[in-house]
Scaffold this motif. Structure first.
Motif, mmCIF file in Angstrom:
data_model
loop_
_atom_site.group_PDB
_atom_site.id
_atom_site.type_symbol
_atom_site.label_atom_id
_atom_site.label_comp_id
_atom_site.label_asym_id
_atom_site.label_seq_id
_atom_site.Cartn_x
_atom_site.Cartn_y
_atom_site.Cartn_z
ATOM 1 N N ARG A 1 8.027 -1.734 -2.765
ATOM 2 C CA ARG A 1 6.381 -1.379 -2.358
ATOM 3 C C ARG A 1 6.357 -2.188 -1.102
ATOM 4 O O ARG A 1 6.738 -3.490 -1.007
ATOM 5 C CB ARG A 1 5.629 -2.037 -3.486
ATOM 6 C CG ARG A 1 3.956 -1.868 -3.093
ATOM 7 C CD ARG A 1 3.196 -1.573 -4.329
ATOM 8 N NE ARG A 1 1.829 -1.076 -4.135
ATOM 9 C CZ ARG A 1 1.391 -0.013 -3.567
ATOM 10 N NH1 ARG A 1 1.968 0.998 -3.505
ATOM 11 N NH2 ARG A 1 -0.096 -0.112 -3.567
ATOM 12 N N ASN B 1 3.987 -3.096 2.638
ATOM 13 C CA ASN B 1 2.599 -2.952 3.163
ATOM 14 C C ASN B 1 2.607 -2.544 4.533
ATOM 15 O O ASN B 1 3.286 -3.035 5.702
ATOM 16 C CB ASN B 1 2.196 -4.538 3.252
ATOM 17 C CG ASN B 1 0.701 -4.676 3.056
ATOM 18 O OD1 ASN B 1 -0.170 -3.993 3.451
ATOM 19 N ND2 ASN B 1 0.481 -5.829 2.595
ATOM 20 N N ALA C 1 -2.569 4.177 5.175
ATOM 21 C CA ALA C 1 -2.513 2.961 5.757
ATOM 22 C C ALA C 1 -1.891 3.193 7.200
ATOM 23 O O ALA C 1 -1.861 2.284 8.126
ATOM 24 C CB ALA C 1 -1.793 2.022 5.080
ATOM 25 N N ASP D 1 0.722 -1.115 -0.234
ATOM 26 C CA ASP D 1 -0.018 -0.066 0.094
ATOM 27 C C ASP D 1 0.857 1.290 -0.047
ATOM 28 O O ASP D 1 0.305 2.221 0.181
ATOM 29 C CB ASP D 1 -0.862 -0.096 1.250
ATOM 30 C CG ASP D 1 -0.197 -0.488 2.546
ATOM 31 O OD1 ASP D 1 0.931 -0.046 2.435
ATOM 32 O OD2 ASP D 1 -0.889 -1.059 3.221
ATOM 33 N N ASP E 1 4.775 6.940 -4.180
ATOM 34 C CA ASP E 1 4.162 7.674 -3.221
ATOM 35 C C ASP E 1 5.129 8.663 -2.528
ATOM 36 O O ASP E 1 4.716 9.827 -1.900
ATOM 37 C CB ASP E 1 3.183 6.896 -2.111
ATOM 38 C CG ASP E 1 2.367 5.965 -2.815
ATOM 39 O OD1 ASP E 1 1.600 6.420 -3.629
ATOM 40 O OD2 ASP E 1 2.414 4.605 -2.615
ATOM 41 N N ALA F 1 -0.357 -1.241 6.161
ATOM 42 C CA ALA F 1 -1.577 -1.567 6.998
ATOM 43 C C ALA F 1 -1.402 -2.805 7.888
ATOM 44 O O ALA F 1 -2.026 -3.014 8.915
ATOM 45 C CB ALA F 1 -2.697 -1.452 6.086
ATOM 46 N N SER G 1 0.511 8.256 5.784
ATOM 47 C CA SER G 1 -0.001 7.522 4.632
ATOM 48 C C SER G 1 -1.403 7.192 4.965
ATOM 49 O O SER G 1 -1.915 7.081 6.266
ATOM 50 C CB SER G 1 0.674 6.342 4.128
ATOM 51 O OG SER G 1 0.584 5.139 5.135
#
Length: 349
Positions: A342, A344, A222, A130, A158, A346, A220
């Protein structure tokens, strides 16, 4: 149309269809010709065998090679994967010498290399995540900073970290990136651009006397992530002094201390560390963080020099966050390749 048949000479001097596998058998017979019945195959090639054992020991015990003389240990750590190139050379020498002893000995460095780096050969990238982050040493002598900025932004990241920013180039990067990244901060020669709000921005003292590291909280969707950007001092390889990296090592220890005392549980480190994950001089950092390339990348992900990458000195590391994928981006106007990952956020704790 009649089917064409490959012909070969028969025992009686005639010719006939060549059976499947006959060519392979003939090639095999040529390779082992002179081996069968030759007892010297165990006594020949002892030098090659000794070199193979030495290579295996260097790779296996590289962490114990001292740094007292020219930082030889760190130099070996940095280019450790390339020692595998000696394996096929030794294999060819073993065949040339027709030495069974050497052939068996060559298995040792092969096994050690695969144990160290075999996992990097496979593609471990996932499709989840995310938050996409990119880090790039843009090179102070970059002749096209605007083009470099556009290339990096095209990755869709991002969060973007840039190192080796010059005072004159900062406005160029800001103009090129601000349309995609609403939030940004430049501290000394490093900068951070983000699509999400930045708070808690501050320089990080890595014992240089000027700012080449920073820290910020990225909020972010998340969750909050502490993002560190760092450009550790360069190392040099000199004939008279060997691998000189004293200031780099001192800065790495200071950076490690800063990350150790970070209050947020989710941490991302982006930057040019002028060292690989194998380099014991970076232990203060690497011992508490994971490389996204090692955990979720494909291949070695070498980033420097851009024209012929030989080492991954540009790193993305995480703590309290699960890496999903990691890769290098196409060459820009810099002598480094950008690297991306990339992660994660969350599902991380």
């Amino acid at each position: 149309m009649a089917q064409q048949a490959y012909m070969t000479e028969t025992d009686n001097g005639g010719s006939g269809p060549e059976r499947p596998g006959a060519r392979f058998r003939r090639l095999t017979n040529r390779l082992v010709a002179g081996w069968t019945g030759d007892r010297r195959i165990w006594r020949r090639g002892l030098v090659v065998a000794a070199l193979a054992v030495l290579l295996a020991l260097i790779m296996l015990l590289h962490a114990h090679i001292p740094n007292a003389i020219g930082n030889l240990g760190s130099l070996t750590d940095t280019f450790l994967p390339w020692l595998g190139l000696f394996v096929p050379v030794l294999l060819v020498l073993a065949f040339v010498r027709k030495s069974a002893t050497a052939l068996i000995a060559v298995l040792l460095p092969s096994i050690v290399w695969l144990n160290l780096f075999g996992s990097l050969i496979s593609d471990k990238a996932g499709s989840a995540g995310d938050l996409t982050v990119v880090t790039h040493n843009v090179n102070a002598d970059n002749a096209d900073p605007a083009g470099t900025a556009r290339d990096v932004a095209a990755s869709g990241a991002d969060v973007v970290a840039l190192e080796e920013l010059t005072t004159s180039a900062v406005p160029v990067y800001e103009q090129a990136l601000d349309s995609r990244y609403r939030y940004h901060s430049v501290q000394g020669t490093v900068g951070l651009w983000s699509k999400y709000p930045l708070t808690g921005v501050k320089p990080v003292d890595i014992k240089l006397g000027w700012t080449r590291a920073m820290r910020a909280t990225v909020t972010s969707p998340a969750g909050q992530v502490a993002v560190y950007v760092a450009h550790l001092p360069s190392v040099r390889v000199k004939l008279e002094a060997g691998f000189t990296a004293r200031q780099r090592d001192k800065s790495a220890n200071a950076l490690g201390e800063a990350i150790k005392h970070e209050k947020l549980t989710r941490v991302v480190l982006l930057g040019d560390l002028n060292g690989t994950m194998n380099d014991r001089a970076l232990t203060a950092v690497t011992a508490q963080m994971r490389s996204t390339q090692g955990a979720a990348g494909s291949g070695f992900g070498f980033s420097w020099p851009a024209s012929f990458p030989m080492a991954r000195i540009d790193q993305i590391m995480v703590k309290g966050i699960e890496p999903e994928s990691s890769w290098t981006l196409p060459q820009t106007g810099s002598d480094h390749l950008p690297v991306a990952a990339r992660v994660n956020v969350a599902t991380s704790s």
